[in-house]
Design an enzyme around this catalytic site. Structure first.
Site, mmCIF file in Angstrom:
data_model
loop_
_atom_site.group_PDB
_atom_site.id
_atom_site.type_symbol
_atom_site.label_atom_id
_atom_site.label_comp_id
_atom_site.label_asym_id
_atom_site.label_seq_id
_atom_site.Cartn_x
_atom_site.Cartn_y
_atom_site.Cartn_z
ATOM 1 C CG ASP A 14 -2.144 -0.913 0.991
ATOM 2 O OD1 ASP A 14 -2.412 -1.240 -0.177
ATOM 3 O OD2 ASP A 14 -2.757 -1.322 1.986
ATOM 4 C CG ASP A 15 4.597 2.001 1.541
ATOM 5 O OD1 ASP A 15 3.636 2.259 2.285
ATOM 6 O OD2 ASP A 15 5.713 1.657 1.960
ATOM 7 N N GLY A 93 4.537 -6.071 -2.101
ATOM 8 C CA GLY A 93 4.940 -5.519 -0.820
ATOM 9 C C GLY A 93 4.662 -6.408 0.378
ATOM 10 C CG HIS A 94 0.865 -8.393 1.112
ATOM 11 N ND1 HIS A 94 0.412 -7.599 0.090
ATOM 12 C CD2 HIS A 94 -0.071 -8.361 2.075
ATOM 13 C CE1 HIS A 94 -0.775 -7.105 0.427
ATOM 14 N NE2 HIS A 94 -1.098 -7.548 1.622
ATOM 15 C CE LYS A 146 0.117 5.655 -0.518
ATOM 16 N NZ LYS A 146 -0.734 4.698 0.176
ATOM 17 C CG ASP A 148 -0.788 13.402 -2.766
ATOM 18 O OD1 ASP A 148 0.039 12.602 -2.271
ATOM 19 O OD2 ASP A 148 -1.812 13.041 -3.370
ATOM 20 C CB SER A 454 68.026 -5.441 15.554
ATOM 21 O OG SER A 454 67.041 -6.356 15.945
ATOM 22 C CB SER A 521 64.483 -18.657 14.281
ATOM 23 O OG SER A 521 65.598 -17.937 13.808
#
Lengths: 607, 318
Positions: A14-15, A93-94, A146, A148, A454, A521
């Site tokens: 119903d949209d 839509g359902h 809708k 309006d 490192s 390691s």
């Protein structure tokens, strides 16, 4: 501009979906006079508008629909305007007809989701938006209908826009636009609404006519699921299919997935001849050489970039069956042109359609959305749905009733490695390294903490870079901040730690780099494992040698002190053993040599 | 932002041929070929309904393309009501003589013996007996599981609701309330004992697409589609062609020669002609895009009752 823009119209019951499409068809003059006459007649009988023509009846093509004044199944209508051509699916839509919405949404480029201005976002609005997004629709228009009846009130519209935007953001659609309109009067549908001077955006038709839909890049690797093997006589064996991704040219090297067989495209056969090349969306027939075994459901793919192959997946599913989805129950699964047996092994969660929340679930009922683990009885070539609709979307079929009971999208494969077949590529490590004018290697520095690894690694890399080499340094501590941050210091974690680092180093050597690994390691077995990943000569075990006493004296991070007092445990050299390398490729005695001298020795070995 | 308003445009939007038709026609073609191949790959006994009309001509052409260099591995079925235009039968026989075409012709013998004609029994009953029942007989005889048809969603609003692969019960009935979801291009071709699938490769085509494609591919069609002087009588505001002397004329009714053509072809007393000067495909396309009336307006059987098409389909008509 795409050949046809595919639009799905959805939203709660119903949209006004059918009214909107009816009005759109009418105002763009797609309705024939005799059609309109019949609708006018139907309107007097079943219409909801008194004696005025109910344009929704243009769409509600089933007798039940007209009598009940609702839309049951999806209707497809072509709309042609001077600027674009559309195929519009008008979805019901359902909630009970959500499966019909799924049909319409799956092929859509853009979804127009209707929202009743007086009601705002309803659960069904959110569900439709979510399903559209799940099926790959990246562009959403929320048509606030809708207006309006809502007096064209700007505040009403803007509060709905905020809700729509939040929904779109949560779902992750690329583009979400909201347009205030009235399907009944046509305002902001095909012509601007005079009652809403505050709205300066496009009408719905404008937006649909001008929106740019990105198509998957043509540069994606070639994929063609084989639909049919055409063997009219012993001299011709053609593989028919529609190209799902990329392009193919005669002479291309291809791979038949999932078998992994290599072949070459001999010809691209089309009606009464051949072509040099073909691209995504084309229905073609390929012949390949040599004469390899190819069957329906195989995927012919670019040899350099074949599809993944797996038999376990994580997937999103919308359940369409009247009976709930049962974990462990065998279904048929259709994925591109391949049909296999499939079982849902676990429902990870159900999705709350209104807010996207995760709900625990033992089963999925009709119209439920969920995320599941799925196992197939054979390995299948696939792609995640986000990358390819054609190779990532599937349906589930009930074995007893043959009904289509589920539709899903593959998120990714679970336990991929077990099913992966090693692929041979044209570009290998040697080619990549040659491009960099170097020999790719892994320099594996092992030694106690504070032995100088490192320092040597850092200097070595600087020296190599200064000479124009391409390098990468993997440092034990640094890796634990990212890649391995989920690992602790138990025996199992340490093994995994080394395994990951070795694998990463191997990939980088494969990419043509000189990789320096600086890692304690301590175990020979781990170092041997790392060596086993490399070609002979590409791995150098470099022992950075200093006595425990010397290291404990240097102790730049204060770790030995903590280990000695028991403040930290499992510390190599103190309460955890260090196995001295049995046959290192090099030994650097940092007790006697300066760091620069060590680097000099290594550089000489590399030349 | 510029806003070309179709309402102010004066001409019907669909009249314009400003699109480049090529890209979407080739997309429609590839989609149709994919559908045909999918049907054949999964069928045990496929069949193609061949009505001799333009849509059938396009469908046959697509099937040839789909399986080239092999002939289409699909026999054609023509349900002959014995009331087809003579030019249609001549055209059909030419097509059937082409290499690689296997044509089955079926007529409902009982109906024929009972003397069922559109003039004596009314169009509704005649259609039921000579088309719907005849079709069921032929499908049952061949136990065909996949049946290709030339239906398009733009033809009629119950067709707009139908799936590309549409399930029929063992009684050939369509249940519009229990259609299978149809996602992406993943067609569920699994059916139970006695069930069958009607497959519509042209689902997403419009009438104009069909004409554009016929022009682009130079597909031969029955000459009745082109305007020519033909003997017609006017009935209920429609031009009915007097194709042979079986057609009973009302008192005072005299056939006159008019320049007419057919938008759609069926049984001659039930298919009305339109007045037209379109003697070329370009002229037909222009006329199709400009017309204010739907294609099926020329079909008398659709007008019998509201929802007649859906009802006929539920019963097994196409």
């Amino acid at each position: 501009m795409p050949p046809t823009l595919r639009v799905v119209l959805c939203g709660s019951v119903d949209d006004g979906k059918s009214t909107l499409l009816g009005r759109l068809l009418h105002d763009t003059r797609q309705v024939f006079a005799d059609e309109l006459e019949r609708v006018a007649e139907d309107s007097r009988r079943h219409g909801t508008r008194g004696d005025a023509t109910d344009l929704a009846l243009l769409l509600d093509g089933l007798q039940d629909e007209r009598e009940q004044g609702i839309t049951i199944d999806v209707a497809y209508r072509s709309v042609e305007t001077p600027r674009r051509r559309f195929m519009v699916a008008d979805a019901p839509g359902h909630e009970q007809y959500t499966r019909n919405l799924a049909s319409g949404a799956s092929t859509a480029d853009i979804a127009v989701v209707l929202v009743d201005a007086r009601k705002g976002i309803l659960p069904q609005t959110a569900r439709h938006t979510r399903i559209a997004a799940m099926f790959g629709v990246r562009h959403i228009v929320h048509a606030v209908n809708k207006m309006d009846l809502a007096g064209w009130d700007r505040g009403t519209f803007e509060s709905i826009v905020r809700a729509c935007r939040a929904l779109a953001e949560e779902i992750g659609v690329e583009e979400a636009v909201s347009i205030p309109l009235s399907a009944l009067t046509g305002d902001n549908l095909t012509r601007p609404a005079t009652e809403a001077p505050w709205y300066t955006g496009p009408t719905l038709l404008d937006h649909l006519e001008t929106t740019e839909i990105e198509r998957p890049a043509a540069r994606r690797p070639f994929r063609m699921p084989v639909q049919y093997v055409n063997r009219p006589n012993p001299d011709f064996r053609g593989y028919c299919g529609r190209i799902a991704a990329g392009a193919v040219t005669r002479g291309d090297r291809v791979l038949i997935s999932p078998a992994g067989t290599a072949a070459e495209v001999e010809s691209i056969v089309v009606w009464q001849g051949t072509r040099e090349s073909a691209t995504r969306g084309d229905s073609i027939t390929l012949t390949v050489k040599p004469d390899v075994d190819v069957a329906r459901g195989d995927v012919i793919a670019a040899a350099a970039d074949p599809p993944e192959v797996a038999d376990q997946f994580q997937a999103r599913i919308v359940w369409l069956g009247d009976n709930p989805l049962a974990v462990g129950r065998p279904y048929r699964m259709k994925l591109h042109a391949r049909e296999v047996g499939a079982t849902v092994t676990r429902i990870r969660h159900r999705v709350d359609v209104s807010d996207g929340g995760r709900l625990a679930a033992a089963r999925l009922e009709l119209n439920d959305l969920g995320v599941v683990n799925l196992a197939t009885d054979r390995s299948v070539p696939f792609a995640p749905f986000d990358r390819s609709r054609e190779l990532g979307g599937f349906i589930l079929i009930d074995r007893a009733t043959n009904a289509t009971v589920g539709a899903g999208t593959i998120t990714y494969a679970l336990m991929r490695a077990a099913n992966l077949k090693w692929q041979e590529f044209d570009i290998d490590a040697e080619v990549r390294a040659r491009l960099k004018r170097q020999r790719a290697r892994c320099l594996w520095l092992t030694g106690l903490s504070a032995s100088g690894k490192s320092t040597v690694a850092n200097l070595l890399e600087r020296r190599l870079v200064a000479e124009g080499r391409h390098t990468y340094l993997l440092d034990g501590d640094n890796v634990r901040h990212g890649l391995n941050r989920d690992l602790g210091f138990t025996e199992a974690d340490r093994v995994e730690n080394i395994r990951r680092v070795a694998e990463v180093a191997r990939l980088m050597v494969d990419a043509g780099l000189i990789v320096i690994v600086s890692f304690i390691s301590p175990f020979q077995s781990e170092r041997d494992f790392a060596r086993s990943l490399f070609e002979p000569g590409d791995f150098m075990e470099i022992f950075v040698d200093a006595s425990v006493e010397e290291c404990a004296r240097r102790d730049p991070k204060g770790l030995y002190a903590k280990a000695m007092t028991g403040e930290i445990r499992n510390f190599t050299g103190v309460d955890s053993p260090y196995e001295r390398p049995e046959r290192p490729d090099m030994r650097l005695d940092t007790g006697k040599l300066s760091p620069d001298e060590c680097v000099e020795l290594v550089m000489r070995r590399l030349d | 932002m510029p806003r070309p308003n179709p309402l102010e445009d004066g001409s019907r939007a669909r009249r314009t041929g400003r699109h480049r038709a090529g890209s979407w026609l080739s997309a429609l073609e590839s989609e149709a070929i994919e559908i045909i191949r999918e049907g054949v790959a999964t069928a045990a006994r496929p069949l193609m309904l061949y009505s001799i009309g333009k849509d059938s001509s396009v469908l046959l052409h697509l099937a040839r393309k789909a399986f080239w260099p092999a002939p289409p591995p699909i026999p054609l079925l023509h349900v002959n009501t014995t009331w087809k235009f003579r030019e249609m039968i001549a055209f059909r026989d030419r097509v059937a003589a082409e290499p690689g075409v296997e044509l089955i012709v079926h007529t409902n013998r009982e109906g024929l013996h009972a003397g069922v004609t559109p003039f004596t029994h009314g169009s509704d009953y005649y259609t039921e007996v000579m088309k719907t029942v005849a079709l069921r007989q032929a499908l049952d005889a061949g136990r065909h599981d996949i049946v290709f048809v030339g239906a398009r969603r733009d033809e009629e609003k119950s067709r707009a609701k139908e799936r590309v692969f549409s399930l029929r019960s063992p009684n050939h009935q369509w249940d519009p309330r229990a259609q299978r979801p149809e996602l992406w291009n993943l067609y569920n071709t699994r059916i139970g004992e006695g069930e069958s699938l009607r497959v519509s490769p042209l689902s997403n085509w419009t009438e104009a697409d069909v004409w554009r494609y016929i022009a682009a591919e130079e597909i031969r069609i029955v000459p009745l589609y082109y305007a020519a002087e033909r003997p017609v009588v006017e009935r209920d505001g429609r031009w009915i062609m007097v194709d042979d002397d079986r057609m009973p004329l009302d008192p005072g009714e005299v056939p006159e020669m008019r320049r007419v053509r057919f938008r759609t072809l069926g049984c001659y007393p039930l298919t009305a002609a339109i007045e037209s000067d379109a003697t070329t495909l370009d002229a037909i396309i222009a006329e199709t895009l400009a017309t204010a009336h739907s294609e099926r307006e020329g079909r008398l059987i659709d007008h019998d009752a509201e929802a007649s098409m859906e009802r006929k389909k539920r019963e097994g008509y196409f």
